[in-house]
Design a protein around this motif. Structure first.
Motif, short mmCIF file in Angstrom:
data_model
loop_
_atom_site.label_atom_id
_atom_site.label_comp_id
_atom_site.label_asym_id
_atom_site.label_seq_id
_atom_site.Cartn_x
_atom_site.Cartn_y
_atom_site.Cartn_z
N LYS A 73 81.18 7.02 24.66
CA LYS A 73 82.01 6.26 25.58
C LYS A 73 83.44 6.82 25.59
CE LYS A 73 82.30 1.53 26.95
NZ LYS A 73 81.87 0.21 26.78
N CYS A 74 83.95 7.12 24.42
CA CYS A 74 85.30 7.69 24.30
C CYS A 74 85.35 9.09 24.93
CB CYS A 74 85.70 7.74 22.83
SG CYS A 74 87.32 8.42 22.55
N ALA A 75 84.31 9.87 24.74
CA ALA A 75 84.27 11.22 25.30
C ALA A 75 84.24 11.17 26.83
CB ALA A 75 83.07 11.98 24.78
N TYR A 76 83.44 10.26 27.41
CA TYR A 76 83.40 10.14 28.86
C TYR A 76 84.75 9.69 29.41
CZ TYR A 76 78.31 10.56 28.65
OH TYR A 76 77.04 11.00 28.45
N TRP A 77 85.39 8.75 28.72
CA TRP A 77 86.69 8.27 29.16
C TRP A 77 87.73 9.40 29.07
CZ3 TRP A 77 91.32 7.80 26.46
CH2 TRP A 77 92.33 7.10 27.12
N GLY A 78 87.71 10.13 27.97
CA GLY A 78 88.65 11.24 27.80
C GLY A 78 88.44 12.34 28.82
N TRP A 79 87.15 12.65 29.10
CA TRP A 79 86.86 13.68 30.09
C TRP A 79 87.32 13.24 31.48
CZ3 TRP A 79 86.17 18.57 30.04
CH2 TRP A 79 85.65 19.22 31.15
N ALA A 80 87.14 11.97 31.81
CA ALA A 80 87.59 11.46 33.11
C ALA A 80 89.11 11.55 33.21
CB ALA A 80 87.12 10.03 33.30
N LYS A 81 89.81 11.19 32.16
CA LYS A 81 91.28 11.27 32.18
C LYS A 81 91.75 12.72 32.30
CE LYS A 81 92.13 6.98 31.96
NZ LYS A 81 92.59 6.31 33.16
N PHE A 82 91.06 13.62 31.60
CA PHE A 82 91.43 15.03 31.68
C PHE A 82 91.21 15.58 33.09
CE2 PHE A 82 90.06 19.49 31.53
CZ PHE A 82 91.23 20.08 31.07
N MET A 83 90.08 15.24 33.70
CA MET A 83 89.77 15.73 35.04
C MET A 83 90.76 15.18 36.06
SD MET A 83 87.38 17.90 34.81
CE MET A 83 86.72 18.11 36.43
N GLU A 84 91.15 13.89 35.89
CA GLU A 84 92.14 13.32 36.81
C GLU A 84 93.50 13.98 36.63
OE1 GLU A 84 92.11 9.13 36.07
OE2 GLU A 84 90.21 8.83 37.11
N TRP A 85 93.82 14.37 35.43
CA TRP A 85 95.12 15.02 35.17
C TRP A 85 95.13 16.47 35.65
CZ3 TRP A 85 95.91 19.06 31.55
CH2 TRP A 85 97.25 19.43 31.37
N LYS A 86 94.05 17.21 35.36
CA LYS A 86 94.00 18.64 35.65
C LYS A 86 93.73 18.92 37.13
CE LYS A 86 93.50 22.93 34.03
NZ LYS A 86 94.59 23.71 33.54
N TYR A 87 92.80 18.17 37.72
CA TYR A 87 92.38 18.41 39.10
C TYR A 87 92.62 17.15 39.92
CZ TYR A 87 90.03 22.27 36.79
OH TYR A 87 89.77 23.38 36.04
N PRO A 88 92.78 17.28 41.18
CA PRO A 88 93.00 16.08 42.01
C PRO A 88 91.69 15.37 42.36
CG PRO A 88 93.19 18.05 43.35
CD PRO A 88 93.00 18.51 41.94
N VAL A 89 91.02 14.86 41.35
CA VAL A 89 89.77 14.12 41.57
C VAL A 89 89.93 12.72 40.99
CG1 VAL A 89 87.73 15.59 41.78
CG2 VAL A 89 88.94 15.48 39.65
N GLU A 90 89.17 11.85 41.56
CA GLU A 90 89.16 10.48 41.04
C GLU A 90 87.76 10.17 40.54
OE1 GLU A 90 89.87 5.93 42.59
OE2 GLU A 90 90.60 7.59 43.79
N ILE A 91 87.66 9.81 39.26
CA ILE A 91 86.37 9.49 38.65
C ILE A 91 86.13 7.99 38.78
CG2 ILE A 91 84.99 9.63 36.54
CD1 ILE A 91 85.90 12.35 37.63
N VAL A 92 85.02 7.63 39.44
CA VAL A 92 84.69 6.23 39.65
C VAL A 92 83.26 6.00 39.19
CG1 VAL A 92 84.43 4.38 41.35
CG2 VAL A 92 86.23 6.08 41.63
N VAL A 93 83.08 5.00 38.34
CA VAL A 93 81.73 4.63 37.92
C VAL A 93 81.25 3.57 38.90
CG1 VAL A 93 80.34 3.63 36.07
CG2 VAL A 93 82.25 5.14 35.52
N THR A 94 80.18 3.87 39.63
CA THR A 94 79.71 2.96 40.67
C THR A 94 78.96 1.77 40.11
OG1 THR A 94 77.73 4.31 40.94
CG2 THR A 94 79.60 4.80 42.39
#
Length: 111
Positions: A73-94
């Motif tokens: 859970k922590c890894a998924y959260w961290g990866w989502a935060k990294f992707m939002e910071w590095k690239y202009p993407v928004e991670i949304v869990v449907t």
């Protein structure tokens, strides 16, 4: 000097007042307190065995499963935060329920 010391260990003293006692056994009578102590020691031994079994259950099953679940859970959260910071993407869990269920199944898959 060694001759006098060794002689005292070989022969028992002659002035012994407790003639009826055996050397290794006391001459006290048995009482019910011995039985009570035996029951207490049995209960204490079973209690310690139960605690040991619970400790094994925690260390072998519960702690690894919970650690793996929250680690993912922590890894998924961290990866989502990294992707939002590095690239202009928004991670949304449907579907949060499906996400949590998949995480629980993945954590239990290799145990």
């Amino acid at each position: 000097m060694s001759m006098a010391n060794s002689a005292s260990f070989i022969e028992p003293p002659t002035g012994s007042s407790d003639v009826d006692e055996v050397d290794s056994l006391p001459s006290s009578s048995t009482s019910s307190s011995v039985d009570d102590e035996e029951y207490v020691s049995d209960a204490e031994r079973e209690w310690r065995e139960s605690l040991q079994q619970l400790e094994l259950l925690l260390t072998m099953l519960v702690v690894p499963y919970v650690g793996k679940y929250f680690g993912r859970k922590c890894a998924y959260w961290g990866w989502a935060k990294f992707m939002e910071w590095k690239y202009p993407v928004e991670i949304v869990v449907t579907s949060p329920a499906a996400f949590k269920g998949a995480g629980a199944i993945e954590a239990a898959a290799t145990l």
